[in-house]
Design a protein around this motif. Sequence first.
Motif, short mmCIF file in Angstrom:
data_model
loop_
_atom_site.label_atom_id
_atom_site.label_comp_id
_atom_site.label_asym_id
_atom_site.label_seq_id
_atom_site.Cartn_x
_atom_site.Cartn_y
_atom_site.Cartn_z
N UNK A 69 47.63 17.75 83.64
CA UNK A 69 49.01 18.19 83.42
C UNK A 69 49.13 19.71 83.36
N UNK A 70 48.00 20.40 83.40
CA UNK A 70 48.03 21.85 83.36
C UNK A 70 46.82 22.44 84.02
N UNK A 71 47.01 23.63 84.59
CA UNK A 71 45.94 24.29 85.33
C UNK A 71 46.18 25.79 85.30
N UNK A 72 45.12 26.54 85.05
CA UNK A 72 45.22 27.99 85.06
C UNK A 72 44.01 28.56 85.79
N UNK A 73 44.28 29.50 86.70
CA UNK A 73 43.24 30.25 87.41
C UNK A 73 43.49 31.72 87.13
N UNK A 74 42.43 32.42 86.82
CA UNK A 74 42.54 33.85 86.59
C UNK A 74 41.49 34.60 87.37
N UNK A 75 41.75 35.89 87.51
CA UNK A 75 40.84 36.73 88.27
C UNK A 75 40.64 38.04 87.52
N UNK A 76 39.38 38.40 87.38
CA UNK A 76 39.00 39.70 86.84
C UNK A 76 37.97 40.27 87.80
N UNK A 77 38.41 41.06 88.79
CA UNK A 77 37.54 41.50 89.88
C UNK A 77 36.23 42.16 89.46
N UNK A 78 36.22 42.83 88.30
CA UNK A 78 34.98 43.50 87.91
C UNK A 78 33.93 42.53 87.36
N UNK A 79 34.33 41.29 87.12
CA UNK A 79 33.39 40.29 86.62
C UNK A 79 32.78 39.51 87.76
N UNK B 27 50.16 26.58 85.89
CA UNK B 27 51.15 25.53 86.02
C UNK B 27 50.95 24.47 84.93
N UNK B 28 52.06 24.03 84.38
CA UNK B 28 52.07 22.93 83.42
C UNK B 28 53.16 21.97 83.90
N UNK B 29 52.80 20.70 84.04
CA UNK B 29 53.75 19.68 84.49
C UNK B 29 54.94 19.64 83.53
N UNK B 30 56.12 19.42 84.06
CA UNK B 30 57.34 19.41 83.24
C UNK B 30 57.26 18.40 82.10
N UNK B 31 56.59 17.27 82.30
CA UNK B 31 56.50 16.26 81.24
C UNK B 31 55.58 16.69 80.10
N UNK B 32 54.79 17.74 80.32
CA UNK B 32 53.86 18.21 79.29
C UNK B 32 54.34 19.50 78.61
N UNK B 33 55.47 20.01 79.04
CA UNK B 33 55.98 21.25 78.44
C UNK B 33 56.50 20.99 77.04
N UNK B 34 56.40 22.01 76.20
CA UNK B 34 56.85 21.88 74.82
C UNK B 34 55.83 21.25 73.91
N UNK B 35 54.64 20.99 74.42
CA UNK B 35 53.58 20.36 73.63
C UNK B 35 52.45 21.34 73.31
N UNK B 36 52.63 22.61 73.65
CA UNK B 36 51.63 23.63 73.36
C UNK B 36 50.52 23.74 74.40
N UNK B 37 50.61 22.97 75.48
CA UNK B 37 49.56 22.99 76.51
C UNK B 37 49.54 24.33 77.23
N UNK B 38 50.69 24.79 77.66
CA UNK B 38 50.77 26.08 78.35
C UNK B 38 50.32 27.21 77.45
N UNK B 39 50.74 27.19 76.22
CA UNK B 39 50.35 28.23 75.26
C UNK B 39 48.84 28.25 75.05
N UNK B 40 48.23 27.06 74.94
CA UNK B 40 46.78 26.97 74.76
C UNK B 40 46.05 27.49 76.00
N UNK B 41 46.49 27.07 77.19
CA UNK B 41 45.87 27.58 78.42
C UNK B 41 45.96 29.10 78.48
N UNK B 42 47.15 29.63 78.18
CA UNK B 42 47.36 31.08 78.21
C UNK B 42 46.48 31.78 77.17
N UNK B 43 46.45 31.28 75.94
CA UNK B 43 45.65 31.91 74.88
C UNK B 43 44.16 31.92 75.24
#
Length: 195
Positions: free
Chosen positions: A48-58, A117-133
């Motif tokens: 229901x959620x996915x995050x990809x990040x990039x830090x080029x120096x790593x 991205x966090x699926x609309x049905x999973x929003x408001x449950x802290x999933x996006x905030x946890x992925x971001x943190x």
Amino acid sequence: TQLIDDAWNFDNYIKNKKCKYHCIRAFMLGTILGQNYTQVAEMDKEVVGLIFGKAPKLKGFVKNFRHIPAALYHGYMCYRYKEDRKMIKSFQGLLNVYKELLKKSGEEFDGELEFFIVHSKARGKGIGKTLWQNYKKFCQENGVNKIYVYTDEKCNFGFYDHNGFERKLSMPITFDTYKGKDTFNVFLYTKTLQD
């Protein structure tokens, strides 16, 4: 890939189902090639959620090279469907808008929140905030000071407003879809992580 399809509603943009299949995979694999941070969130054994990040120096990009052949294959296959070629060119135009926004910002960045991205049905449950943190913590632990993210008015850009990002720039883009023209604004958000 279903998460991406649901969020971006590809059926409004790409008519041919086979073309849609290849375009979603080409996008996903292309994103994987450029990242060195990934986290997936599940709810009831469903992604229901996915995050990809990039830090080029790593480090961490070499492991992604194995996806190059598949990314090229799916990218090539997108062009085989004539009725959707205009739309594929619109996606390329979006990449150009991204580059222009970054250039116009005149700023330098240590990292990028490449896909979130966090699926609309999973929003408001802290999933996006946890992925971001978790991504923020990864960045801070690895000396990443300033990141950026591209989003648009069709996405949940309010998340960035509520989490201390600054909307730096905006630029319109028009997608040429099989249903007609679709114009919307693309945003560049930035965030400083270290004081």
